[in-house]
Motif scaffolding. Structure first.
Motif, PDB file in Angstrom:
ATOM      1  N   THR A  57       0.814  -1.217   0.000  1.00  0.00           N
ATOM      2  CA  THR A  57       0.000   0.000   0.000  1.00  0.00           C
ATOM      3  C   THR A  57       0.845   1.263   0.000  1.00  0.00           C
ATOM      4  O   THR A  57       0.527   2.242  -0.698  1.00  0.00           O
ATOM      5  CB  THR A  57      -0.916   0.019   1.241  1.00  0.00           C
ATOM      6  OG1 THR A  57      -1.673  -1.199   1.300  1.00  0.00           O
ATOM      7  CG2 THR A  57      -1.881   1.197   1.199  1.00  0.00           C
ATOM      8  N   LEU A  58       1.925   1.239   0.760  1.00  0.00           N
ATOM      9  CA  LEU A  58       2.707   2.455   0.994  1.00  0.00           C
ATOM     10  C   LEU A  58       4.170   2.358   0.581  1.00  0.00           C
ATOM     11  O   LEU A  58       4.850   3.388   0.525  1.00  0.00           O
ATOM     12  CB  LEU A  58       2.656   2.809   2.490  1.00  0.00           C
ATOM     13  CG  LEU A  58       1.281   2.965   3.136  1.00  0.00           C
ATOM     14  CD1 LEU A  58       1.422   3.035   4.656  1.00  0.00           C
ATOM     15  CD2 LEU A  58       0.586   4.201   2.600  1.00  0.00           C
ATOM     16  N   GLY A  59       4.658   1.154   0.312  1.00  0.00           N
ATOM     17  CA  GLY A  59       6.097   0.979   0.157  1.00  0.00           C
ATOM     18  C   GLY A  59       6.547   0.421  -1.171  1.00  0.00           C
ATOM     19  O   GLY A  59       6.105   0.863  -2.237  1.00  0.00           O
ATOM     20  N   ALA A  60       7.391  -0.605  -1.112  1.00  0.00           N
ATOM     21  CA  ALA A  60       8.085  -1.111  -2.297  1.00  0.00           C
ATOM     22  C   ALA A  60       7.157  -1.746  -3.321  1.00  0.00           C
ATOM     23  O   ALA A  60       7.514  -1.843  -4.496  1.00  0.00           O
ATOM     24  CB  ALA A  60       9.154  -2.127  -1.868  1.00  0.00           C
ATOM     25  N   GLY A  61       5.957  -2.183  -2.879  1.00  0.00           N
ATOM     26  CA  GLY A  61       5.034  -2.817  -3.813  1.00  0.00           C
ATOM     27  C   GLY A  61       3.827  -1.974  -4.146  1.00  0.00           C
ATOM     28  O   GLY A  61       2.805  -2.499  -4.609  1.00  0.00           O
ATOM     29  N   LYS A  62       3.934  -0.675  -3.930  1.00  0.00           N
ATOM     30  CA  LYS A  62       2.796   0.219  -4.158  1.00  0.00           C
ATOM     31  C   LYS A  62       2.294   0.120  -5.591  1.00  0.00           C
ATOM     32  O   LYS A  62       3.074   0.105  -6.542  1.00  0.00           O
ATOM     33  CB  LYS A  62       3.202   1.653  -3.834  1.00  0.00           C
ATOM     34  CG  LYS A  62       2.046   2.644  -3.809  1.00  0.00           C
ATOM     35  CD  LYS A  62       2.522   4.005  -3.331  1.00  0.00           C
ATOM     36  CE  LYS A  62       1.387   5.010  -3.256  1.00  0.00           C
ATOM     37  NZ  LYS A  62       1.851   6.339  -2.786  1.00  0.00           N
ATOM     38  N   ASN A  63       0.975   0.032  -5.725  1.00  0.00           N
ATOM     39  CA  ASN A  63       0.288  -0.030  -7.017  1.00  0.00           C
ATOM     40  C   ASN A  63       0.548  -1.328  -7.784  1.00  0.00           C
ATOM     41  O   ASN A  63       0.313  -1.386  -8.995  1.00  0.00           O
ATOM     42  CB  ASN A  63       0.664   1.172  -7.905  1.00  0.00           C
ATOM     43  CG  ASN A  63       0.280   2.495  -7.277  1.00  0.00           C
ATOM     44  OD1 ASN A  63      -0.773   2.609  -6.641  1.00  0.00           O
ATOM     45  ND2 ASN A  63       1.129   3.500  -7.433  1.00  0.00           N
TER      46      ASN A  63
ATOM     47  N   THR B 185       6.201  -8.007  -7.020  1.00  0.00           N
ATOM     48  CA  THR B 185       7.238  -7.587  -6.085  1.00  0.00           C
ATOM     49  C   THR B 185       7.414  -8.637  -4.991  1.00  0.00           C
ATOM     50  O   THR B 185       6.438  -9.114  -4.426  1.00  0.00           O
ATOM     51  CB  THR B 185       6.871  -6.247  -5.405  1.00  0.00           C
ATOM     52  OG1 THR B 185       6.544  -5.283  -6.415  1.00  0.00           O
ATOM     53  CG2 THR B 185       8.023  -5.722  -4.560  1.00  0.00           C
ATOM     54  N   ILE B 186       8.664  -8.984  -4.728  1.00  0.00           N
ATOM     55  CA  ILE B 186       9.025  -9.787  -3.563  1.00  0.00           C
ATOM     56  C   ILE B 186       9.910  -8.908  -2.691  1.00  0.00           C
ATOM     57  O   ILE B 186      11.020  -8.544  -3.082  1.00  0.00           O
ATOM     58  CB  ILE B 186       9.782 -11.068  -3.933  1.00  0.00           C
ATOM     59  CG1 ILE B 186       8.951 -11.955  -4.858  1.00  0.00           C
ATOM     60  CG2 ILE B 186      10.187 -11.841  -2.669  1.00  0.00           C
ATOM     61  CD1 ILE B 186       9.704 -13.187  -5.373  1.00  0.00           C
ATOM     62  N   VAL B 187       9.414  -8.530  -1.544  1.00  0.00           N
ATOM     63  CA  VAL B 187      10.168  -7.695  -0.602  1.00  0.00           C
ATOM     64  C   VAL B 187      10.819  -8.622   0.420  1.00  0.00           C
ATOM     65  O   VAL B 187      10.127  -9.417   1.060  1.00  0.00           O
ATOM     66  CB  VAL B 187       9.244  -6.694   0.117  1.00  0.00           C
ATOM     67  CG1 VAL B 187      10.050  -5.783   1.034  1.00  0.00           C
ATOM     68  CG2 VAL B 187       8.443  -5.877  -0.892  1.00  0.00           C
TER      69      VAL B 187
ATOM     70  N   ASP C  67      14.079  -5.321 -10.212  1.00  0.00           N
ATOM     71  CA  ASP C  67      12.839  -4.571  -9.973  1.00  0.00           C
ATOM     72  C   ASP C  67      11.854  -5.381  -9.133  1.00  0.00           C
ATOM     73  O   ASP C  67      10.992  -4.810  -8.462  1.00  0.00           O
ATOM     74  CB  ASP C  67      12.154  -4.216 -11.303  1.00  0.00           C
ATOM     75  CG  ASP C  67      13.001  -3.314 -12.172  1.00  0.00           C
ATOM     76  OD1 ASP C  67      13.632  -2.390 -11.622  1.00  0.00           O
ATOM     77  OD2 ASP C  67      13.032  -3.539 -13.398  1.00  0.00           O
ATOM     78  N   ILE C  68      11.961  -6.694  -9.200  1.00  0.00           N
ATOM     79  CA  ILE C  68      10.993  -7.569  -8.537  1.00  0.00           C
ATOM     80  C   ILE C  68      11.426  -7.930  -7.124  1.00  0.00           C
ATOM     81  O   ILE C  68      10.629  -7.869  -6.182  1.00  0.00           O
ATOM     82  CB  ILE C  68      10.770  -8.847  -9.384  1.00  0.00           C
ATOM     83  CG1 ILE C  68      10.169  -8.483 -10.744  1.00  0.00           C
ATOM     84  CG2 ILE C  68       9.874  -9.844  -8.638  1.00  0.00           C
ATOM     85  CD1 ILE C  68      10.118  -9.620 -11.722  1.00  0.00           C
ATOM     86  N   ILE C  69      12.670  -8.332  -6.946  1.00  0.00           N
ATOM     87  CA  ILE C  69      13.181  -8.770  -5.640  1.00  0.00           C
ATOM     88  C   ILE C  69      13.901  -7.587  -5.006  1.00  0.00           C
ATOM     89  O   ILE C  69      14.982  -7.181  -5.455  1.00  0.00           O
ATOM     90  CB  ILE C  69      14.119  -9.981  -5.798  1.00  0.00           C
ATOM     91  CG1 ILE C  69      13.395 -11.118  -6.526  1.00  0.00           C
ATOM     92  CG2 ILE C  69      14.618 -10.450  -4.425  1.00  0.00           C
ATOM     93  CD1 ILE C  69      14.284 -12.283  -6.895  1.00  0.00           C
ATOM     94  N   VAL C  70      13.291  -7.019  -3.979  1.00  0.00           N
ATOM     95  CA  VAL C  70      13.767  -5.734  -3.458  1.00  0.00           C
ATOM     96  C   VAL C  70      13.773  -5.720  -1.929  1.00  0.00           C
ATOM     97  O   VAL C  70      13.182  -6.566  -1.267  1.00  0.00           O
ATOM     98  CB  VAL C  70      12.872  -4.573  -3.970  1.00  0.00           C
ATOM     99  CG1 VAL C  70      12.914  -4.480  -5.489  1.00  0.00           C
ATOM    100  CG2 VAL C  70      11.428  -4.760  -3.489  1.00  0.00           C
ATOM    101  N   ALA C  71      14.430  -4.706  -1.392  1.00  0.00           N
ATOM    102  CA  ALA C  71      14.443  -4.472   0.053  1.00  0.00           C
ATOM    103  C   ALA C  71      13.191  -3.703   0.458  1.00  0.00           C
ATOM    104  O   ALA C  71      12.552  -3.044  -0.364  1.00  0.00           O
ATOM    105  CB  ALA C  71      15.693  -3.677   0.435  1.00  0.00           C
ATOM    106  N   PRO C  72      12.799  -3.779   1.730  1.00  0.00           N
ATOM    107  CA  PRO C  72      11.640  -3.002   2.189  1.00  0.00           C
ATOM    108  C   PRO C  72      11.888  -1.500   2.057  1.00  0.00           C
ATOM    109  O   PRO C  72      13.024  -1.042   2.210  1.00  0.00           O
ATOM    110  CB  PRO C  72      11.514  -3.388   3.672  1.00  0.00           C
ATOM    111  CG  PRO C  72      12.294  -4.640   3.835  1.00  0.00           C
ATOM    112  CD  PRO C  72      13.391  -4.583   2.813  1.00  0.00           C
TER     113      PRO C  72
END
Length: 297
Positions: free
Chosen positions: A120-126, A229-231, A268-273
């Motif tokens: 909602t708010l972070g690395a996976g927004k939208n 996204t995988i955080v 782009d997919i596997i990212v840090a929080p």
């Protein structure tokens, strides 16, 4: 009067409690040690009761360790079930807090809460499909699809996904010989290598094998959920270079089987929080606010 939402990130070591305004800004925060249910929950209730001088508490969201009963039609909805945390099995977490505070309460797993916050708010927004993995004392994972945490029969237990492992590793999970948590958690690393993970030198083979196991996990997640996204967060992931190596090993493992969109890479997919240590707490806030909206408040 001013409206506020309560948020609790309930962990095996501490209950991180906060009062948030409707935008999600943390107005007041405290940490309460996780001891026994009676002692901890009494302190939690006292703290939130004291905060009522600030305004109206509209609802409370809990992102908790588990396992949990998340079936709303169950007589034990909101209970911690058979957990390895001493004293906490069969604890009616949601009913106790809802009764004591007399507010709407909603609960989900700590990792589903973190996944919801990052979605909602972070690395996976939208993004449509967001998975949050934490690699720390244990390994856990939450899944959010189209803005809603995934439950199903129970809730995801991604840390106990079976993986091939490696001949140099002996799984440390008491339930499964070759699950991710038994190979890759900080606890497992300490047992496998005979010293705490954070004390292992940068060039120790443990880190190469850690990346391999987490890449096996990401391989399965990519094929099973097709996540946008995988955080990956948690204390173990603080190791410099580990995330980069996980991405590289995942690419090797998938062996060009997946054709990503032209504007997407594994980086782009596997990212840090993006939300740091606040993912779980903000997830609890979002649970409280969404539940409140559903109730028509």
């Amino acid at each position: 009067m001013t409206e506020y939402y309560g948020a609790i990130e309930a962990g095996g070591t501490k209950f991180n409690c906060a009062i948030c305004d409707p935008s999600g800004a943390i107005v007041q925060q405290t940490r309460i040690a996780t001891t026994t249910p009676d002692e901890t929950l009494e302190s939690v209730v006292q703290w939130f009761s004291q905060q009522r001088q600030r305004g109206v508490l509209m609802g409370l969201g809990i992102a908790s360790f588990g396992p949990l009963d998340l079936n709303p039609s169950s007589a034990r909805y909101g209970w911690i079930t058979n957990t390895p945390k001493p004293h906490w099995s069969d604890t009616p977490l949601l009913p106790k807090l809802a009764s004591a505070l007399n507010v709407p309460v909603v609960i989900d797993t700590d990792v589903n809460g973190a996944a919801l916050a990052e979605a909602t708010l972070g690395a996976g927004k939208n993004q449509q499909v967001v998975i949050y993995i934490t690699v720390g004392t244990g390994v856990g994972g939450g899944v959010v699809i189209n803005g809603a945490p995934l439950h199903g029969t129970v809730h995801p237990e991604i840390g106990h996904m079976l993986v091939p492992g490696h001949p140099q590793l002996k799984g440390q999970c008491p339930f499964h010989a070759n699950c991710v948590e038994g190979f890759a958690s900080g606890t497992a690393m300490g047992k496998i290598w005979g010293q705490p993970a954070e004390t292992l030198p940068d060039d120790h083979i443990a880190w190469e094998l850690e990346a391999l196991i987490l890449a096996q996990l990401c391989h399965n997640l990519m094929l099973n959920f097709s996540p946008n996204t995988i955080v990956i967060g948690g204390g173990v992931m603080a190791k410099p270079g580990l995330l980069t190596n996980v991405i590289a090993q995942t690419r090797i493992s998938l062996n060009d089987y997946l054709v990503l969109p032209s504007n997407k890479s594994f980086e782009d997919i596997i990212v840090a929080p993006q939300l740091g240590q606040n993912s779980g707490l903000l997830g609890a806030f979002l649970l409280a606010k969404q539940s409140n909206l559903q109730l028509g408040e």
